[in-house]
Design a protein around this motif. Structure first.
Motif, PDB file in Angstrom:
ATOM      1  N   SER A   1       0.824  -1.214   0.000  1.00  0.00           N
ATOM      2  CA  SER A   1       0.000   0.000   0.000  1.00  0.00           C
ATOM      3  C   SER A   1       0.856   1.261   0.000  1.00  0.00           C
ATOM      4  CB  SER A   1      -0.898  -0.010   1.241  1.00  0.00           C
ATOM      5  OG  SER A   1      -0.087  -0.235   2.379  1.00  0.00           O
TER       6      SER A   1
ATOM      7  N   PHE B   1       4.244   3.786  -1.411  1.00  0.00           N
ATOM      8  CA  PHE B   1       4.587   4.531  -2.641  1.00  0.00           C
ATOM      9  C   PHE B   1       4.969   3.576  -3.778  1.00  0.00           C
ATOM     10  CE2 PHE B   1       8.533   6.868  -4.407  1.00  0.00           C
ATOM     11  CZ  PHE B   1       7.845   7.354  -5.497  1.00  0.00           C
ATOM     12  N   ILE B   2       5.950   2.715  -3.540  1.00  0.00           N
ATOM     13  CA  ILE B   2       6.398   1.794  -4.590  1.00  0.00           C
ATOM     14  C   ILE B   2       5.360   0.684  -4.794  1.00  0.00           C
ATOM     15  CG2 ILE B   2       8.187   0.100  -5.226  1.00  0.00           C
ATOM     16  CD1 ILE B   2      10.165   1.878  -3.484  1.00  0.00           C
TER      17      ILE B   2
ATOM     18  N   THR C   1      -1.015  -6.088   5.056  1.00  0.00           N
ATOM     19  CA  THR C   1      -1.086  -4.727   5.599  1.00  0.00           C
ATOM     20  C   THR C   1      -1.467  -4.760   7.078  1.00  0.00           C
ATOM     21  OG1 THR C   1      -2.210  -2.595   5.397  1.00  0.00           O
ATOM     22  CG2 THR C   1      -3.475  -4.524   4.727  1.00  0.00           C
ATOM     23  N   ARG C   2      -1.105  -3.666   7.782  1.00  0.00           N
ATOM     24  CA  ARG C   2      -1.458  -3.586   9.206  1.00  0.00           C
ATOM     25  C   ARG C   2      -2.852  -3.019   9.401  1.00  0.00           C
ATOM     26  NH1 ARG C   2       3.142   0.413  10.552  1.00  0.00           N
ATOM     27  NH2 ARG C   2       2.389   1.073   8.518  1.00  0.00           N
TER      28      ARG C   2
ATOM     29  N   ARG D   1      -8.397  -2.547   5.036  1.00  0.00           N
ATOM     30  CA  ARG D   1      -8.544  -1.858   3.753  1.00  0.00           C
ATOM     31  C   ARG D   1      -9.728  -2.419   2.989  1.00  0.00           C
ATOM     32  NH1 ARG D   1      -4.087   1.469   2.888  1.00  0.00           N
ATOM     33  NH2 ARG D   1      -2.452   0.943   4.363  1.00  0.00           N
TER      34      ARG D   1
ATOM     35  N   LEU E   1       8.402  -5.279   0.542  1.00  0.00           N
ATOM     36  CA  LEU E   1       8.687  -3.836   0.497  1.00  0.00           C
ATOM     37  C   LEU E   1       8.476  -3.177   1.853  1.00  0.00           C
ATOM     38  CD1 LEU E   1       6.627  -2.955  -2.730  1.00  0.00           C
ATOM     39  CD2 LEU E   1       9.105  -3.238  -2.613  1.00  0.00           C
TER      40      LEU E   1
ATOM     41  N   GLU F   1       9.361   0.599   8.132  1.00  0.00           N
ATOM     42  CA  GLU F   1       9.146   1.956   8.651  1.00  0.00           C
ATOM     43  C   GLU F   1       9.966   2.929   7.806  1.00  0.00           C
ATOM     44  OE1 GLU F   1       7.245   3.124  11.110  1.00  0.00           O
ATOM     45  OE2 GLU F   1       6.482   1.214  11.848  1.00  0.00           O
TER      46      GLU F   1
ATOM     47  N   ARG G   1      11.810  -4.511   8.882  1.00  0.00           N
ATOM     48  CA  ARG G   1      12.302  -5.103   7.632  1.00  0.00           C
ATOM     49  C   ARG G   1      12.711  -6.569   7.820  1.00  0.00           C
ATOM     50  NH1 ARG G   1      12.659   0.160   7.311  1.00  0.00           N
ATOM     51  NH2 ARG G   1      12.393   1.085   5.239  1.00  0.00           N
TER      52      ARG G   1
ATOM     53  N   GLY H   1      17.911   3.055  -5.291  1.00  0.00           N
ATOM     54  CA  GLY H   1      18.347   4.444  -5.093  1.00  0.00           C
ATOM     55  C   GLY H   1      17.151   5.316  -4.739  1.00  0.00           C
TER      56      GLY H   1
ATOM     57  N   VAL I   1      13.951   7.140  -5.226  1.00  0.00           N
ATOM     58  CA  VAL I   1      12.916   6.864  -6.232  1.00  0.00           C
ATOM     59  C   VAL I   1      12.159   8.153  -6.571  1.00  0.00           C
ATOM     60  CG1 VAL I   1      10.938   5.430  -6.817  1.00  0.00           C
ATOM     61  CG2 VAL I   1      12.700   4.532  -5.289  1.00  0.00           C
TER      62      VAL I   1
HETATM   63  N1  LIG Z   1      11.124   5.316  -1.817  1.00  0.00           N
HETATM   64  C1  LIG Z   1      12.451   5.310  -1.943  1.00  0.00           C
HETATM   65  O1  LIG Z   1      13.075   6.292  -2.433  1.00  0.00           O
HETATM   66  C2  LIG Z   1      13.229   4.094  -1.497  1.00  0.00           C
HETATM   67  C3  LIG Z   1      14.625   4.066  -1.705  1.00  0.00           C
HETATM   68  C4  LIG Z   1      15.353   2.953  -1.288  1.00  0.00           C
HETATM   69  C5  LIG Z   1      14.704   1.881  -0.672  1.00  0.00           C
HETATM   70  N2  LIG Z   1      13.350   1.945  -0.480  1.00  0.00           N
HETATM   71  C6  LIG Z   1      12.710   0.826   0.230  1.00  0.00           C
HETATM   72  O2  LIG Z   1      11.646   0.280  -0.530  1.00  0.00           O
HETATM   73  C7  LIG Z   1      10.594  -0.136   0.359  1.00  0.00           C
HETATM   74  C8  LIG Z   1       9.283   0.519  -0.066  1.00  0.00           C
HETATM   75  O3  LIG Z   1       9.477   1.926  -0.082  1.00  0.00           O
HETATM   76  P1  LIG Z   1       8.252   2.957  -0.179  1.00  0.00           P
HETATM   77  O4  LIG Z   1       8.839   4.262  -0.546  1.00  0.00           O
HETATM   78  O5  LIG Z   1       7.164   2.386  -0.992  1.00  0.00           O
HETATM   79  O6  LIG Z   1       7.807   3.004   1.350  1.00  0.00           O
HETATM   80  P2  LIG Z   1       6.413   3.525   1.986  1.00  0.00           P
HETATM   81  O7  LIG Z   1       5.649   4.338   1.023  1.00  0.00           O
HETATM   82  O8  LIG Z   1       6.784   4.133   3.295  1.00  0.00           O
HETATM   83  O9  LIG Z   1       5.610   2.170   2.233  1.00  0.00           O
HETATM   84  C9  LIG Z   1       6.088   1.197   3.120  1.00  0.00           C
HETATM   85  C10 LIG Z   1       4.956   0.300   3.549  1.00  0.00           C
HETATM   86  O10 LIG Z   1       5.468  -0.555   4.575  1.00  0.00           O
HETATM   87  C11 LIG Z   1       4.447  -0.856   5.494  1.00  0.00           C
HETATM   88  N3  LIG Z   1       4.997  -0.679   6.861  1.00  0.00           N
HETATM   89  C12 LIG Z   1       5.541   0.439   7.408  1.00  0.00           C
HETATM   90  N4  LIG Z   1       5.904   0.200   8.675  1.00  0.00           N
HETATM   91  C13 LIG Z   1       5.594  -1.099   8.933  1.00  0.00           C
HETATM   92  C14 LIG Z   1       5.693  -1.932  10.083  1.00  0.00           C
HETATM   93  N5  LIG Z   1       6.182  -1.477  11.226  1.00  0.00           N
HETATM   94  N6  LIG Z   1       5.267  -3.214   9.971  1.00  0.00           N
HETATM   95  C15 LIG Z   1       4.739  -3.689   8.826  1.00  0.00           C
HETATM   96  N7  LIG Z   1       4.578  -2.944   7.720  1.00  0.00           N
HETATM   97  C16 LIG Z   1       5.019  -1.667   7.776  1.00  0.00           C
HETATM   98  C17 LIG Z   1       3.288   0.102   5.265  1.00  0.00           C
HETATM   99  O11 LIG Z   1       2.148  -0.662   4.854  1.00  0.00           O
HETATM  100  P3  LIG Z   1       0.782  -0.725   5.716  1.00  0.00           P
HETATM  101  O12 LIG Z   1       0.579   0.645   6.313  1.00  0.00           O
HETATM  102  O13 LIG Z   1      -0.245  -1.081   4.710  1.00  0.00           O
HETATM  103  O14 LIG Z   1       0.968  -1.778   6.751  1.00  0.00           O
HETATM  104  C18 LIG Z   1       3.767   1.019   4.150  1.00  0.00           C
HETATM  105  O15 LIG Z   1       2.792   1.256   3.179  1.00  0.00           O
HETATM  106  C19 LIG Z   1      10.995   0.279   1.774  1.00  0.00           C
HETATM  107  O16 LIG Z   1      11.522  -0.830   2.448  1.00  0.00           O
HETATM  108  C20 LIG Z   1      12.086   1.321   1.530  1.00  0.00           C
HETATM  109  O17 LIG Z   1      13.056   1.385   2.557  1.00  0.00           O
HETATM  110  C21 LIG Z   1      12.598   3.016  -0.870  1.00  0.00           C
END
Ligand SMILES: NC(=O)c1ccc[n+]([C@@H]2O[C@H](COP(=O)([O-])OP(=O)(O)OC[C@H]3O[C@@H](n4cnc5c(N)ncnc54)[C@H](OP(=O)(O)O)[C@@H]3O)[C@@H](O)[C@H]2O)c1
Length: 303
Positions: free
Chosen positions: A11, A13-14, A33-34, A37, A69, A72, A91, A168, A170
């Motif tokens: 749910s 960004f990615i 998801t937590r 929905r 994915l 936090e 993670r 990297g 995004v």
């Molecule tokens: N965006 C970037 O630029 C970028 C760059 C490098 C790596 N990444 C990695 O790619 C992954 C996805 O990135 P994103 O940008 O899509 O992140 P995001 O938008 O923050 O989404 C992460 C999702 O993880 C779930 N989540 C968060 N905390 C959690 C917890 N404590 N327990 C279980 N689920 C949890 C949430 O889903 P629910 O609320 O539905 O549970 C949330 O929608 C992440 O691991 C991030 O570190 C992202």
């Protein structure tokens, strides 16, 4: 019958963009998801709670592929000891939880694919172009990514093809790190941070999602892959390009590093340092970037 892909963090960004891409390629998608929905025609939601070691096992039993994915936000709160633990646990623990379901039920997968980050190479600025062979760093992000990736070892030990996408920064529409910068740059207040010489390995969200899709379909993919454009984008180049998209030249002085450190603490390293990464391995796996130049990538995100 269509193959099922289970996304953790689907749910986010990615996850949202990847869900749409997978569905358009004929996959059925489930999301762990937590939060409650609304069910939709194309997506089945399953509940889990990492802290309580709870997972709806049906989600894993139905899956042909799992893409991990969840986590936090790395840059959403100051890095206190408590926050650092939350970043790592959110993670690592999901992987352990998924492993326990697979093991208990003697269930296999076509592949397990996990996000990681180019932060594995460390928070310092260097001219070196990091490849997947470059050793991981010992700082917080390096150690976090190492633990995150190492946790996938138990899935691999089940004989499941395991792929890691070292991502990297995004670039996407209305979300991600551009969402934080747009309100500042849009109104003419954009500026260079620190020396401006720190590299910013970036990738457009469409390319990143295509890399995940490739990791699903290309059975030869195994292990870690960098997912970022190999170019010379530094913070200064990035900031000037973003200002340029909004039709102005940066006029404000650079934001000094000590101010960033004062506001963000240790987390400021993400903004103040950065390295170049090589995309050769993923390109050799058959991937072609749609966006390899910064300006067009920014333009599609901001139009
Ligand atoms: N965006 C970037 O630029 C970028 C760059 C490098 C790596 N990444 C990695 O790619 C992954 C996805 O990135 P994103 O940008 O899509 O992140 P995001 O938008 O923050 O989404 C992460 C999702 O993880 C779930 N989540 C968060 N905390 C959690 C917890 N404590 N327990 C279980 N689920 C949890 C949430 O889903 P629910 O609320 O539905 O549970 C949330 O929608 C992440 O691991 C991030 O570190 C992202």
């Amino acid at each position: 019958m269509s193959k099922n892909v289970l996304l953790t963090g689907g749910s986010g960004f990615i996850g949202k963009e990847l869900t749409a891409l997978l569905i358009s390629h004929g996959y059925s998608v489930s999301i762990l998801t937590r939060t409650e929905r609304k069910p939709s025609k194309d997506i089945t939601y399953y509940k889990w709670n990492i802290e309580n070691n709870y997972i709806d096992e049906a989600s894993v039993l139905k899956a042909d592929y799992i893409i991990h994915l969840a986590g936090e936000g790395i840059a959403s709160k100051k890095w206190t000891d408590k926050r650092k633990k939350e970043i790592i646990d959110s993670r690592e623990k999901p992987i352990e939880l998924i492993y326990s379901v697979l093991k208990k039920n003697n269930k296999s997968l076509d592949a397990f694919i996990s996000a990681s980050a180019v932060g594995i190479y460390g928070a310092f600025t260097s001219e070196t172009i990091c490849t997947e062979e470059t050793p991981a760093a010992n700082d917080f992000l390096g150690a976090t990514c190492q633990k995150w990736e190492a946790a996938t070892g138990c899935i691999k030990s089940l004989g499941i093809r395991t792929v890691i996408i070292r991502t990297g920064l995004v670039l996407g529409k209305d979300d991600g790190f551009l969402k934080k910068l747009v309100p500042i740059f849009k109104y003419g207040f954009g500026s260079i941070v620190g020396t401006g010489k720190q590299y910013m390995p970036w990738i457009h969200i469409d390319d990143l999602c295509s890399i995940y899709l490739l990791a699903v379909t290309n059975t030869n993919m195994n292990g870690a892959y960098n997912a970022a454009v190999t170019d010379d984008t530094t913070n200064a180049i990035f900031s000037k390009a973003l200002a340029n998209v909004y039709g102005y030249f940066i006029w404000l002085p650079k934001i000094p590093a000590f101010v960033v450190r004062l506001i963000t603490g240790e987390m400021g390293k993400i903004i103040l340092t950065g390295q170049r990464v090589s995309s050769r391995k993923i390109e050799n796996a058959g991937f072609k970037f749609k966006y390899s130049n910064l300006k067009p990538a920014l333009l599609v995100c901001l139009k």
